[in-house]
Design an enzyme around this catalytic site. Structure first.
Site, mmCIF file in Angstrom:
data_model
loop_
_atom_site.group_PDB
_atom_site.id
_atom_site.type_symbol
_atom_site.label_atom_id
_atom_site.label_comp_id
_atom_site.label_asym_id
_atom_site.label_seq_id
_atom_site.Cartn_x
_atom_site.Cartn_y
_atom_site.Cartn_z
ATOM 1 N N CYS A 191 0.812 -1.112 -0.136
ATOM 2 C CA CYS A 191 -0.081 -0.105 -0.033
ATOM 3 C C CYS A 191 0.753 1.142 0.001
ATOM 4 O O CYS A 191 2.198 1.281 0.555
ATOM 5 C CB CYS A 191 -0.899 0.097 1.294
ATOM 6 S SG CYS A 191 -1.847 1.327 1.718
ATOM 7 N N THR B 140 0.956 3.331 2.120
ATOM 8 C CA THR B 140 1.387 3.949 3.373
ATOM 9 C C THR B 140 2.542 3.301 3.717
ATOM 10 O O THR B 140 3.446 4.024 4.581
ATOM 11 C CB THR B 140 0.131 3.551 4.336
ATOM 12 O OG1 THR B 140 -1.074 4.198 3.839
ATOM 13 C CG2 THR B 140 0.389 3.968 5.692
ATOM 14 N N HIS C 38 0.843 -4.147 5.735
ATOM 15 C CA HIS C 38 -0.418 -4.194 6.524
ATOM 16 C C HIS C 38 -1.502 -4.596 5.519
ATOM 17 O O HIS C 38 -2.414 -4.025 6.134
ATOM 18 C CB HIS C 38 -0.526 -2.934 7.200
ATOM 19 C CG HIS C 38 -0.698 -1.633 6.173
ATOM 20 N ND1 HIS C 38 0.318 -1.157 5.478
ATOM 21 C CD2 HIS C 38 -1.758 -0.979 6.001
ATOM 22 C CE1 HIS C 38 0.033 -0.459 4.831
ATOM 23 N NE2 HIS C 38 -1.488 -0.282 4.815
ATOM 24 N N CYS D 81 -11.500 -4.316 20.508
ATOM 25 C CA CYS D 81 -11.538 -4.807 21.698
ATOM 26 C C CYS D 81 -12.802 -5.161 22.259
ATOM 27 O O CYS D 81 -13.112 -6.105 23.070
ATOM 28 C CB CYS D 81 -10.792 -4.043 22.709
ATOM 29 S SG CYS D 81 -11.277 -2.689 23.352
ATOM 30 N N CYS E 219 -14.771 1.564 21.117
ATOM 31 C CA CYS E 219 -15.568 0.144 20.546
ATOM 32 C C CYS E 219 -16.995 0.452 20.864
ATOM 33 O O CYS E 219 -17.708 0.056 20.220
ATOM 34 C CB CYS E 219 -14.843 -0.815 21.231
ATOM 35 S SG CYS E 219 -13.582 -1.244 20.253
ATOM 36 N N CYS F 134 -6.602 -3.720 3.735
ATOM 37 C CA CYS F 134 -6.248 -1.934 3.734
ATOM 38 C C CYS F 134 -7.198 -1.588 2.606
ATOM 39 O O CYS F 134 -8.362 -0.867 2.777
ATOM 40 C CB CYS F 134 -4.891 -1.776 3.791
ATOM 41 S SG CYS F 134 -4.918 -0.024 3.851
HETATM 42 N N1 LIG Z 1 -7.069 6.605 5.643
HETATM 43 C C1 LIG Z 1 -6.802 5.335 5.494
HETATM 44 O O1 LIG Z 1 -7.237 4.551 6.260
HETATM 45 C C2 LIG Z 1 -5.835 4.751 4.518
HETATM 46 C C3 LIG Z 1 -5.248 5.790 3.780
HETATM 47 N N2 LIG Z 1 -4.097 5.345 2.713
HETATM 48 C C4 LIG Z 1 -3.809 6.674 1.913
HETATM 49 O O2 LIG Z 1 -4.341 7.019 0.571
HETATM 50 C C5 LIG Z 1 -3.581 7.115 -0.140
HETATM 51 C C6 LIG Z 1 -3.667 6.427 -1.528
HETATM 52 O O3 LIG Z 1 -3.244 5.192 -1.442
HETATM 53 P P1 LIG Z 1 -2.961 4.122 -2.352
HETATM 54 O O4 LIG Z 1 -4.123 4.173 -3.403
HETATM 55 O O5 LIG Z 1 -2.402 2.872 -2.114
HETATM 56 O O6 LIG Z 1 -1.679 5.023 -3.572
HETATM 57 P P2 LIG Z 1 -1.542 4.986 -4.944
HETATM 58 O O7 LIG Z 1 -0.084 5.401 -5.026
HETATM 59 O O8 LIG Z 1 -1.674 3.573 -5.490
HETATM 60 O O9 LIG Z 1 -2.422 5.994 -5.793
HETATM 61 C C7 LIG Z 1 -2.304 7.393 -5.828
HETATM 62 C C8 LIG Z 1 -2.645 7.937 -6.915
HETATM 63 O O10 LIG Z 1 -2.721 9.500 -6.691
HETATM 64 C C9 LIG Z 1 -2.357 9.942 -8.216
HETATM 65 N N3 LIG Z 1 -1.917 11.239 -7.808
HETATM 66 C C10 LIG Z 1 -0.771 11.588 -7.289
HETATM 67 N N4 LIG Z 1 -0.596 13.164 -7.029
HETATM 68 C C11 LIG Z 1 -1.846 13.671 -7.556
HETATM 69 C C12 LIG Z 1 -2.178 14.769 -7.703
HETATM 70 N N5 LIG Z 1 -1.702 15.962 -7.514
HETATM 71 N N6 LIG Z 1 -3.585 15.079 -8.403
HETATM 72 C C13 LIG Z 1 -4.013 13.964 -8.637
HETATM 73 N N7 LIG Z 1 -3.639 12.684 -8.467
HETATM 74 C C14 LIG Z 1 -2.680 12.481 -7.955
HETATM 75 C C15 LIG Z 1 -1.252 9.060 -8.370
HETATM 76 O O11 LIG Z 1 -1.068 9.180 -9.911
HETATM 77 C C16 LIG Z 1 -2.000 7.742 -8.120
HETATM 78 O O12 LIG Z 1 -2.862 7.247 -9.196
HETATM 79 C C17 LIG Z 1 -2.361 7.337 0.270
HETATM 80 O O13 LIG Z 1 -1.891 8.809 0.834
HETATM 81 C C18 LIG Z 1 -2.200 6.257 1.560
HETATM 82 O O14 LIG Z 1 -1.260 6.342 2.555
HETATM 83 C C19 LIG Z 1 -4.309 4.206 2.362
HETATM 84 C C20 LIG Z 1 -5.036 3.175 2.961
HETATM 85 C C21 LIG Z 1 -5.766 3.387 4.220
HETATM 86 N N1 LIG Z 2 1.308 7.576 11.726
HETATM 87 C C1 LIG Z 2 0.696 8.466 11.092
HETATM 88 C C2 LIG Z 2 -0.551 8.434 10.511
HETATM 89 C C3 LIG Z 2 -0.738 7.373 9.742
HETATM 90 C C4 LIG Z 2 -2.206 7.105 9.197
HETATM 91 O O1 LIG Z 2 -2.880 8.080 9.113
HETATM 92 N N2 LIG Z 2 -2.615 5.762 8.946
HETATM 93 C C5 LIG Z 2 -4.161 5.461 8.757
HETATM 94 C C6 LIG Z 2 -4.082 4.323 7.996
HETATM 95 S S1 LIG Z 2 -3.167 4.269 6.450
HETATM 96 C C7 LIG Z 2 -3.439 2.606 5.960
HETATM 97 O O2 LIG Z 2 -2.773 2.454 5.098
HETATM 98 C C8 LIG Z 2 -4.892 5.432 10.044
HETATM 99 O O3 LIG Z 2 -5.879 4.635 9.833
HETATM 100 N N3 LIG Z 2 -4.600 5.888 11.027
HETATM 101 C C9 LIG Z 2 -5.462 5.661 12.454
HETATM 102 C C10 LIG Z 2 -4.434 5.185 13.258
HETATM 103 O O4 LIG Z 2 -4.838 5.053 14.509
HETATM 104 O O5 LIG Z 2 -3.149 5.236 13.165
HETATM 105 C C11 LIG Z 2 0.915 9.797 11.742
HETATM 106 O O6 LIG Z 2 1.233 9.893 13.048
HETATM 107 O O7 LIG Z 2 0.514 10.756 11.408
#
Ligand SMILES: NC(=O)C1=CN([C@@H]2O[C@H](COP(=O)(O)OP(=O)(O)OC[C@H]3O[C@@H](n4cnc5c(N)ncnc54)[C@H](O)[C@@H]3O)[C@@H](O)[C@H]2O)C=CC1
Ligand SMILES: N[C@@H](CCC(=O)N[C@@H](CSC=O)C(=O)NCC(=O)O)C(=O)O
Length: 375
Positions: free
Chosen positions: A47, A49, A69, A99, A105, A176
């Site tokens: 991923c 991340t 992850h 938990c 939770c 994820c």
């Molecule tokens: N909040 C959460 O629970 C989670 C957050 N993430 C985060 O989500 C984001 C995306 O993850 P993935 O899909 O794995 O990444 P990825 O790298 O596969 O995809 C990112 C996409 O963004 C595009 N991109 C880059 N700069 C850009 C811009 N300025 N304008 C438009 N498009 C642009 C890229 O061309 C690419 O297609 C990451 O920041 C990752 O850390 C990932 C999983 C869970």
């Molecule tokens: N450790 C970072 C924050 C990283 C982050 O935001 N992680 C996401 C998941 S990204 C998955 O690919 C998230 O869900 N965070 C929740 C959490 O409790 O960590 C920082 O400290 O900024």
């Protein structure tokens, strides 16, 4: 050979230092302690991340560490007090535990169980120690999962038991990226039929948001990416239109507002770029538009907009793991098994685990959606 209770020596990709390629090493994995589960990882996704933490952008990043992850595998052995799992169970380790007892939770408004969040952020098991070592050095765990190791140890509250028949080299992605994007549309935004949506960033997370918007009945789903190679795939998931910010001299929010008679109902930032987070909010319709931040921004970065954007009814939200909890994951696997949820379509590349650095290269080159690595 019976391995329960013994240290296991196995392959893992170790991140020794910030910004350096991962190194395939033989690591020692200690047996699970109380309320811990040792898992033989069968396959893992990579991923963004993982790359973000390896780059040194994560304020919680610790080295040396075993990243990863988005894995799936089978239970090898369990520690004292573990009742929900037995050796051989098919499982997905998760970075958001459940938990069932903490204040979080018990509150249906969040999925963010905090029971082990502090030690997880310190790269350690809940008792404050690590189960990994290599060449006499302790290695840190990552996001409570560390799926870039043939064997890993995780807290029992961080494990989802899934259908034994599920293909682990596919459902690992439900740990994820896919779940996060899909849940962002379904749970966090709660997109309604007829909505107009804009999805910024068309990686696995963005594609899964598009899938969620389509399932929710959105009529227009606008994909926004600087890499036009992503548009064809996004169409398969349900995107109806595309915008490449590089083709416009105006701020992209202005382009979207014009295209949509005042702005979108929902926008999603799936990149981790704070400028784009602002654009995604400001692309929302006055009075009701909602923007969901999914992308993870680097340490020190902050979001900004004119408060007037919120005063006039736009809403800024964020989501972790798409709002799902551990209990949700077996159901997502069932939906996949019953062909109600796409997963195979996200796998753009399959590689042997040893080629893990190629998986990172493919992602950085914008060539992959998800690479799945098999041990
Ligand atoms: N909040 C959460 O629970 C989670 C957050 N993430 C985060 O989500 C984001 C995306 O993850 P993935 O899909 O794995 O990444 P990825 O790298 O596969 O995809 C990112 C996409 O963004 C595009 N991109 C880059 N700069 C850009 C811009 N300025 N304008 C438009 N498009 C642009 C890229 O061309 C690419 O297609 C990451 O920041 C990752 O850390 C990932 C999983 C869970
Ligand atoms: N450790 C970072 C924050 C990283 C982050 O935001 N992680 C996401 C998941 S990204 C998955 O690919 C998230 O869900 N965070 C929740 C959490 O409790 O960590 C920082 O400290 O900024």
């Amino acid at each position: 050979m019976e391995t329960a209770g013994k240290v296991i020596k196995c392959k893992a990709a170790v991140a020794w230092e910030v910004g350096k390629p991962l190194s395939i090493e033989e690591v020692e994995v200690a047996p699970p302690k109380s309320h811990e589960v040792r898992i033989k990882i069968f396959a893992t996704g990579v991923c963004h991340t993982d790359s973000y933490t390896l780059s040194g952008s994560d304020p919680e990043g610790l080295f040396p560490v075993i990243l990863g992850h988005e894995g799936a595998g089978t239970v090898e052995s369990v520690g004292e007090g573990v009742t929900k799992f037995k050796p051989g169970d098919a499982v997905i380790p998760l970075y958001v535990p459940q938990c069932g007892e903490c204040k979080f939770c018990k509150n249906p408004k969040t999925n963010l169980c905090q029971k082990i969040r502090i030690t997880q952020g310190q790269g350690l098991m809940p008792d404050g120690t690590s189960r990994f070592s290599c060449k006499g050095k302790q290695l840190f765990h990552f996001m409570g999962c560390s799926s870039f190791s043939e064997y890993t140890v995780v807290a029992d509250i961080s494990v989802a038991k899934v259908d034994q028949k599920a293909p682990l080299d596919k459902v690992c992605l439900l740990g994820c990226g896919i779940s996060t994007g899909y849940g962002a549309a379904l749970n966090t935004a709660n997109v309604e039929p007829g909505s107009i949506c804009a999805v910024f960033g068309l990686g696995a997370v963005g594609m899964a948001v598009i899938m969620g918007c389509q399932v929710s009945g959105a009529t227009r789903i606008i994909g926004v990416d600087v890499n036009p190679d992503k548009f064809e795939k996004a169409k398969e998931f349900g995107a109806t239109e595309f915008v490449n910010p590089k083709e416009h001299s105006r701020p992209i929010q202005e382009v979207l507002v014009e295209m949509t008679d005042g702005g979108v109902d929902y926008s999603f930032e799936c990149v981790g770029n704070v400028g784009l987070m602002r654009a995604a909010l400001e692309a929302c319709h006055k009075g009701w538009g909602e923007s969901v931040i999914i992308g993870v921004a680097a340490a020190g970065q902050e979001i900004s907009t004119r408060p007037f954007q919120l005063v006039t009814g736009r809403v800024w939200r964020g989501t972790a793991f798409g709002g799902w909890s551990v209990d949700s994951v077996p159901k997502l696997v069932e939906d996949y098994m019953n062909k109600k949820l796409k997963v195979d379509e996200f796998v753009s590349h399959n590689l042997p685990f040893e080629q893990i650095n190629e998986a990172f290269d493919l992602m950085h080159a914008g060539k992959s959606i998800r690479t799945v690595l098999k041990f």
